[in-house]
Design a protein around this motif. Structure first.
Motif, PDB file in Angstrom:
ATOM      1  N   ASP A  58       0.885  -1.330   0.054  1.00  0.00           N
ATOM      2  CA  ASP A  58       0.014   0.009   0.123  1.00  0.00           C
ATOM      3  C   ASP A  58       0.741   1.139   0.038  1.00  0.00           C
ATOM      4  O   ASP A  58       0.452   2.360  -0.459  1.00  0.00           O
ATOM      5  CB  ASP A  58      -1.035  -0.051   1.151  1.00  0.00           C
ATOM      6  N   ALA A  59       2.103   1.319   0.674  1.00  0.00           N
ATOM      7  CA  ALA A  59       2.764   2.376   0.626  1.00  0.00           C
ATOM      8  C   ALA A  59       3.191   2.734  -0.709  1.00  0.00           C
ATOM      9  O   ALA A  59       3.475   4.173  -1.051  1.00  0.00           O
ATOM     10  CB  ALA A  59       4.108   2.176   1.453  1.00  0.00           C
ATOM     11  N   ALA A  60       3.252   1.874  -1.684  1.00  0.00           N
ATOM     12  CA  ALA A  60       3.477   2.178  -3.305  1.00  0.00           C
ATOM     13  C   ALA A  60       2.278   2.320  -4.099  1.00  0.00           C
ATOM     14  O   ALA A  60       2.277   2.913  -5.070  1.00  0.00           O
ATOM     15  CB  ALA A  60       4.415   1.152  -3.669  1.00  0.00           C
ATOM     16  N   HIS A  61       1.166   1.722  -3.563  1.00  0.00           N
ATOM     17  CA  HIS A  61       0.050   1.712  -4.609  1.00  0.00           C
ATOM     18  C   HIS A  61      -1.381   1.303  -3.796  1.00  0.00           C
ATOM     19  O   HIS A  61      -1.909   0.338  -4.069  1.00  0.00           O
ATOM     20  CB  HIS A  61       0.195   0.628  -5.814  1.00  0.00           C
ATOM     21  N   GLY A  70      -5.496  -5.286  -3.269  1.00  0.00           N
ATOM     22  CA  GLY A  70      -4.372  -4.691  -2.506  1.00  0.00           C
ATOM     23  C   GLY A  70      -3.381  -5.637  -1.797  1.00  0.00           C
ATOM     24  O   GLY A  70      -2.375  -5.438  -2.007  1.00  0.00           O
ATOM     25  N   GLY A  71      -3.759  -6.517  -1.239  1.00  0.00           N
ATOM     26  CA  GLY A  71      -3.059  -7.505  -0.613  1.00  0.00           C
ATOM     27  C   GLY A  71      -2.638  -8.397  -1.389  1.00  0.00           C
ATOM     28  O   GLY A  71      -1.385  -8.697  -1.315  1.00  0.00           O
ATOM     29  N   PHE A  72      -3.389  -8.742  -2.484  1.00  0.00           N
ATOM     30  CA  PHE A  72      -2.590  -9.578  -3.388  1.00  0.00           C
ATOM     31  C   PHE A  72      -1.171  -8.983  -4.113  1.00  0.00           C
ATOM     32  O   PHE A  72      -0.108  -9.636  -4.189  1.00  0.00           O
ATOM     33  CB  PHE A  72      -3.656  -9.771  -4.697  1.00  0.00           C
ATOM     34  N   HIS A  73      -1.458  -7.773  -4.565  1.00  0.00           N
ATOM     35  CA  HIS A  73      -0.217  -7.123  -4.976  1.00  0.00           C
ATOM     36  C   HIS A  73       0.877  -6.852  -3.868  1.00  0.00           C
ATOM     37  O   HIS A  73       1.867  -6.911  -4.273  1.00  0.00           O
ATOM     38  CB  HIS A  73      -0.846  -5.715  -5.771  1.00  0.00           C
ATOM     39  N   LEU A  79       7.355 -11.049  -2.760  1.00  0.00           N
ATOM     40  CA  LEU A  79       8.034 -12.045  -3.379  1.00  0.00           C
ATOM     41  C   LEU A  79       8.963 -11.797  -4.194  1.00  0.00           C
ATOM     42  O   LEU A  79      10.090 -12.241  -4.419  1.00  0.00           O
ATOM     43  CB  LEU A  79       6.664 -13.284  -3.766  1.00  0.00           C
ATOM     44  N   LYS A  80       8.443 -10.673  -5.143  1.00  0.00           N
ATOM     45  CA  LYS A  80       9.493 -10.233  -6.180  1.00  0.00           C
ATOM     46  C   LYS A  80      10.562  -9.567  -5.619  1.00  0.00           C
ATOM     47  O   LYS A  80      11.874  -9.819  -5.912  1.00  0.00           O
ATOM     48  CB  LYS A  80       8.855  -9.388  -7.138  1.00  0.00           C
ATOM     49  N   GLU A 106       8.543  -2.249 -12.299  1.00  0.00           N
ATOM     50  CA  GLU A 106       7.458  -3.435 -12.525  1.00  0.00           C
ATOM     51  C   GLU A 106       6.462  -3.304 -11.576  1.00  0.00           C
ATOM     52  O   GLU A 106       5.269  -3.261 -11.906  1.00  0.00           O
ATOM     53  CB  GLU A 106       8.098  -4.823 -12.515  1.00  0.00           C
ATOM     54  N   MET A 107       6.745  -3.268 -10.191  1.00  0.00           N
ATOM     55  CA  MET A 107       6.081  -2.715  -9.198  1.00  0.00           C
ATOM     56  C   MET A 107       5.065  -1.768  -9.152  1.00  0.00           C
ATOM     57  O   MET A 107       3.829  -1.887  -8.997  1.00  0.00           O
ATOM     58  CB  MET A 107       6.934  -2.922  -7.981  1.00  0.00           C
ATOM     59  N   ILE A 108       5.731  -0.619  -9.565  1.00  0.00           N
ATOM     60  CA  ILE A 108       4.809   0.763  -9.754  1.00  0.00           C
ATOM     61  C   ILE A 108       3.978   0.371 -10.797  1.00  0.00           C
ATOM     62  O   ILE A 108       2.697   0.912 -10.568  1.00  0.00           O
ATOM     63  CB  ILE A 108       6.057   1.904  -9.924  1.00  0.00           C
TER      64      ILE A 108
END
Ligand SMILES: Cc1cc2nc3c(=O)[nH]c(=O)nc-3n(C[C@H](O)[C@H](O)[C@H](O)COP(=O)(O)OP(=O)(O)OC[C@H]3O[C@@H](n4cnc5c(N)ncnc54)[C@H](O)[C@@H]3O)c2cc1C
Length: 151
Positions: A58-61, A70-73, A79-80, A106-108
């Motif tokens: 959540d801090a990033a997205h 949200g929790g999935f990401h 993991l990544k 990739e994450m953003i």
């Protein structure tokens, strides 16, 4: 029972009884004031500096919970990032910045896309019959068999 337009009872009246019952049992007295506030954070990858520090979850997205993602990401980010850190075999700051930077890009991009979709998930034409597919862990969401849960 008289249904007042715009209330939770009114907005959920089209749902099957098993999904409505939680709303009906809560009633106005059980409602939380002020209500939960959802935030939507989207970024372009270049907005977050690349360094030895990065973000995840959540801090990033952060995103409204309407797609339940949200929790999935946040888990996927962890993991990544864990894999990226496990590959590091050096203290060289430039290499660390590159590895974390690749993770971050990739994450953003993935997280911001999910935030944007979640923020419009309840808007027409994104809800109801016109809703796009919900994808979790790269797979379309499917109905699970009925299960009796006793609390
Ligand atoms: C109502 C609701 C329903 C949801 N439903 C789903 C769902 O069905 N599926 C799904 O995948 N996701 C769902 N989510 C989203 C999911 O809960 C979040 O995306 C996820 O918890 C984010 O994890 P996180 O670790 O990034 O942040 P958080 O879980 O918020 O963890 C951050 C932690 O940091 C702590 N903290 C904050 N400030 C400080 C500080 N200064 N010092 C120390 N600690 C601090 C906080 O107390 C918190 O424990 C839902 C969210 C809500 C609100």
């Amino acid at each position: 029972m008289k249904v007042i337009p715009g209330t939770a009872i009114d907005k959920t009246k089209h749902l099957p009884p098993k999904l409505r019952s939680i709303v009906e049992k809560t009633g106005p007295q059980g409602m939380k004031h002020p209500p939960i506030h959802f935030w939507t954070l989207t970024m372009d990858p270049e907005m977050l500096p690349k360094s030895r520090i990065t973000l995840l979850g959540d801090a990033a997205h952060c995103m409204p919970s309407f797609r339940g993602e949200g929790g999935f990401h946040a888990l996927l980010d962890a993991l990544k990032l864990g894999k990226a850190l496990a590959r590091l075999r050096t203290n060289d700051t430039q290499v660390i910045k590159k590895v974390l930077g690749d993770y971050q890009d990739e994450m953003i991009e993935r997280g911001s896309k999910a935030s944007a979709w979640s923020s419009i998930a309840l808007d027409e034409p994104w809800s109801g019959a016109n809703a796009g597919p919900s994808i979790v862990w790269g797979l379309p969401v499917v109905h699970l068999p009925e299960e009796k849960v006793t609390l």
